[in-house]
Design a protein around this motif. Structure first.
Motif, mmCIF file in Angstrom:
data_model
loop_
_atom_site.group_PDB
_atom_site.id
_atom_site.type_symbol
_atom_site.label_atom_id
_atom_site.label_comp_id
_atom_site.label_asym_id
_atom_site.label_seq_id
_atom_site.Cartn_x
_atom_site.Cartn_y
_atom_site.Cartn_z
ATOM 1 N N LEU A 120 -74.411 -63.714 75.101
ATOM 2 C CA LEU A 120 -73.549 -64.075 76.223
ATOM 3 C C LEU A 120 -73.265 -65.584 76.212
ATOM 4 O O LEU A 120 -72.133 -66.025 76.447
ATOM 5 C CB LEU A 120 -74.196 -63.654 77.542
ATOM 6 C CG LEU A 120 -73.340 -63.742 78.789
ATOM 7 C CD1 LEU A 120 -72.082 -62.895 78.663
ATOM 8 C CD2 LEU A 120 -74.159 -63.296 79.998
ATOM 9 N N GLY A 121 -74.284 -66.389 75.930
ATOM 10 C CA GLY A 121 -74.120 -67.840 75.828
ATOM 11 C C GLY A 121 -73.214 -68.228 74.676
ATOM 12 O O GLY A 121 -72.390 -69.136 74.802
ATOM 13 N N ARG A 126 -67.836 -70.223 72.858
ATOM 14 C CA ARG A 126 -66.571 -70.004 72.135
ATOM 15 C C ARG A 126 -65.370 -69.914 73.068
ATOM 16 O O ARG A 126 -64.302 -70.434 72.756
ATOM 17 C CB ARG A 126 -66.660 -68.729 71.302
ATOM 18 C CG ARG A 126 -67.578 -68.870 70.118
ATOM 19 C CD ARG A 126 -67.619 -67.605 69.304
ATOM 20 N NE ARG A 126 -68.551 -67.764 68.194
ATOM 21 C CZ ARG A 126 -69.166 -66.776 67.602
ATOM 22 N NH1 ARG A 126 -68.950 -65.530 67.981
ATOM 23 N NH2 ARG A 126 -69.995 -67.005 66.608
ATOM 24 N N LEU A 127 -65.539 -69.250 74.193
ATOM 25 C CA LEU A 127 -64.397 -68.997 75.081
ATOM 26 C C LEU A 127 -64.101 -70.134 76.054
ATOM 27 O O LEU A 127 -62.948 -70.321 76.440
ATOM 28 C CB LEU A 127 -64.627 -67.699 75.862
ATOM 29 C CG LEU A 127 -64.707 -66.431 75.030
ATOM 30 C CD1 LEU A 127 -65.110 -65.257 75.901
ATOM 31 C CD2 LEU A 127 -63.384 -66.171 74.326
ATOM 32 N N ASN A 130 -66.497 -74.868 74.452
ATOM 33 C CA ASN A 130 -66.013 -75.649 73.308
ATOM 34 C C ASN A 130 -64.772 -76.469 73.647
ATOM 35 O O ASN A 130 -64.484 -77.456 72.968
ATOM 36 C CB ASN A 130 -65.715 -74.745 72.107
ATOM 37 C CG ASN A 130 -66.979 -74.241 71.447
ATOM 38 O OD1 ASN A 130 -68.081 -74.717 71.738
ATOM 39 N ND2 ASN A 130 -66.835 -73.282 70.572
ATOM 40 N N ARG A 131 -64.027 -76.076 74.651
ATOM 41 C CA ARG A 131 -62.873 -76.858 75.110
ATOM 42 C C ARG A 131 -63.250 -77.727 76.309
ATOM 43 O O ARG A 131 -62.811 -78.867 76.422
ATOM 44 C CB ARG A 131 -61.711 -75.936 75.476
ATOM 45 C CG ARG A 131 -61.018 -75.341 74.265
ATOM 46 C CD ARG A 131 -59.781 -74.545 74.652
ATOM 47 N NE ARG A 131 -60.033 -73.470 75.608
ATOM 48 C CZ ARG A 131 -60.469 -72.254 75.290
ATOM 49 N NH1 ARG A 131 -60.696 -71.940 74.057
ATOM 50 N NH2 ARG A 131 -60.667 -71.354 76.231
ATOM 51 N N TYR A 132 -64.044 -77.176 77.201
ATOM 52 C CA TYR A 132 -64.390 -77.856 78.449
ATOM 53 C C TYR A 132 -65.239 -79.108 78.207
ATOM 54 O O TYR A 132 -64.976 -80.162 78.783
ATOM 55 C CB TYR A 132 -65.129 -76.869 79.364
ATOM 56 C CG TYR A 132 -65.456 -77.418 80.724
ATOM 57 C CD1 TYR A 132 -64.476 -77.517 81.705
ATOM 58 C CD2 TYR A 132 -66.754 -77.816 81.051
ATOM 59 C CE1 TYR A 132 -64.766 -78.008 82.976
ATOM 60 C CE2 TYR A 132 -67.058 -78.301 82.314
ATOM 61 C CZ TYR A 132 -66.059 -78.393 83.276
ATOM 62 O OH TYR A 132 -66.347 -78.878 84.516
ATOM 63 N N MET A 133 -66.256 -79.005 77.377
ATOM 64 C CA MET A 133 -67.179 -80.121 77.187
ATOM 65 C C MET A 133 -66.509 -81.340 76.547
ATOM 66 O O MET A 133 -66.706 -82.461 77.040
ATOM 67 C CB MET A 133 -68.411 -79.678 76.386
ATOM 68 C CG MET A 133 -69.252 -78.602 77.081
ATOM 69 S SD MET A 133 -69.685 -78.972 78.798
ATOM 70 C CE MET A 133 -70.728 -80.381 78.575
ATOM 71 N N PRO A 134 -65.716 -81.205 75.479
ATOM 72 C CA PRO A 134 -65.032 -82.404 74.951
ATOM 73 C C PRO A 134 -64.099 -83.056 75.977
ATOM 74 O O PRO A 134 -64.012 -84.285 76.042
ATOM 75 C CB PRO A 134 -64.246 -81.875 73.748
ATOM 76 C CG PRO A 134 -65.005 -80.667 73.310
ATOM 77 C CD PRO A 134 -65.523 -80.052 74.595
#
Length: 150
Positions: A120-121, A126-127, A130-134
Motif C-alpha cells: 500500500l505504501g 508511485r501514485l 513521488n510528485r508531492y514530495m519534490p
C-alpha cells in the motif's frame, strides 16, 4: 523506496545558505501552506548537530508528526536530517551546499524515503508522493533562496 534530488541556485555564499537552511523559523514559514510548526525538541533558532525537532503539519487533510535529528553536520558543505519517529518507514534528507564559482551556492537536496504499509505504501509513493514530495522541497527551497539572497 524513492530517491529524488532537487537543485537550487542561490545568489548567496554557501555559509549563508547553510545557516538559513537550519533555521526552524525559516522552515516553518516555508511550509505555512501545511500549517507546519515545531512542537517539541528545538522549536526555534538554528539547529545544530544531534538536535531533534518534532514537526507537526497537515497534509492530505490529516495531521502528521515527524521527529527528525540532525545526524551529520559539516558546515558549510552539508548536513543531514533523518526521521527518528514519524509517518515514513524511512526519511533521509541530505542538504548539500557547493560554491557556484561566482560567489553563490548550488544547493542540492537528496531525499531517500519510503512509505510504511508495504504494498500500500509503495502504491502511495508511485501514485502521490513521488510528485508531492519534490514540489514540497521546491517550495521550501524557494523560501530559503528568498531569505538567503536578502
Amino acid at each position: 523506496m524513492t530517491r529524488f534530488e532537487v537543485v537550487a541556485n542561490i545568489a548567496a555564499p554557501p555559509q549563508r545558505v547553510f545557516d538559513v537552511s537550519l533555521e526552524v523559523e525559516v522552515h516553518t514559514a516555508s511550509m505555512s501552506g501545511s500549517a507546519e510548526r515545531a512542537v517539541d525538541g528545538v522549536t526555534s533558532g538554528r539547529l545544530r548537530p544531534g538536535d531533534t525537532v518534532t514537526w507537526q503539519a497537515t497534509h492530505f487533510g490529516l495531521r502528521w508528526r515527524m521527529t527528525s535529528r540532525i545526524s551529520a553536520f559539516d558546515p558549510p558543505r552539508f548536513f543531514v536530517d533523518e526521521q527518528v519517529r514519524g509517518p515514513f518507514k524511512r526519511w533521509h534528507h541530505a542538504h548539500h551546499f557547493d560554491p557556484d564559482g561566482h560567489g553563490g551556492t548550488v544547493m542540492r537536496d537528496v531525499i531517500d524515503f519510503a512509505a510504511p504499509l508495504g504494498p500500500l505504501g509503495i502504491a502511495a509513493e508511485r501514485l502521490v508522493l513521488n510528485r508531492y514530495m519534490p514540489r514540497l522541497i521546491n517550495l521550501r527551497n524557494e523560501h530559503v533562496k528568498a531569505i538567503a539572497e536578502r
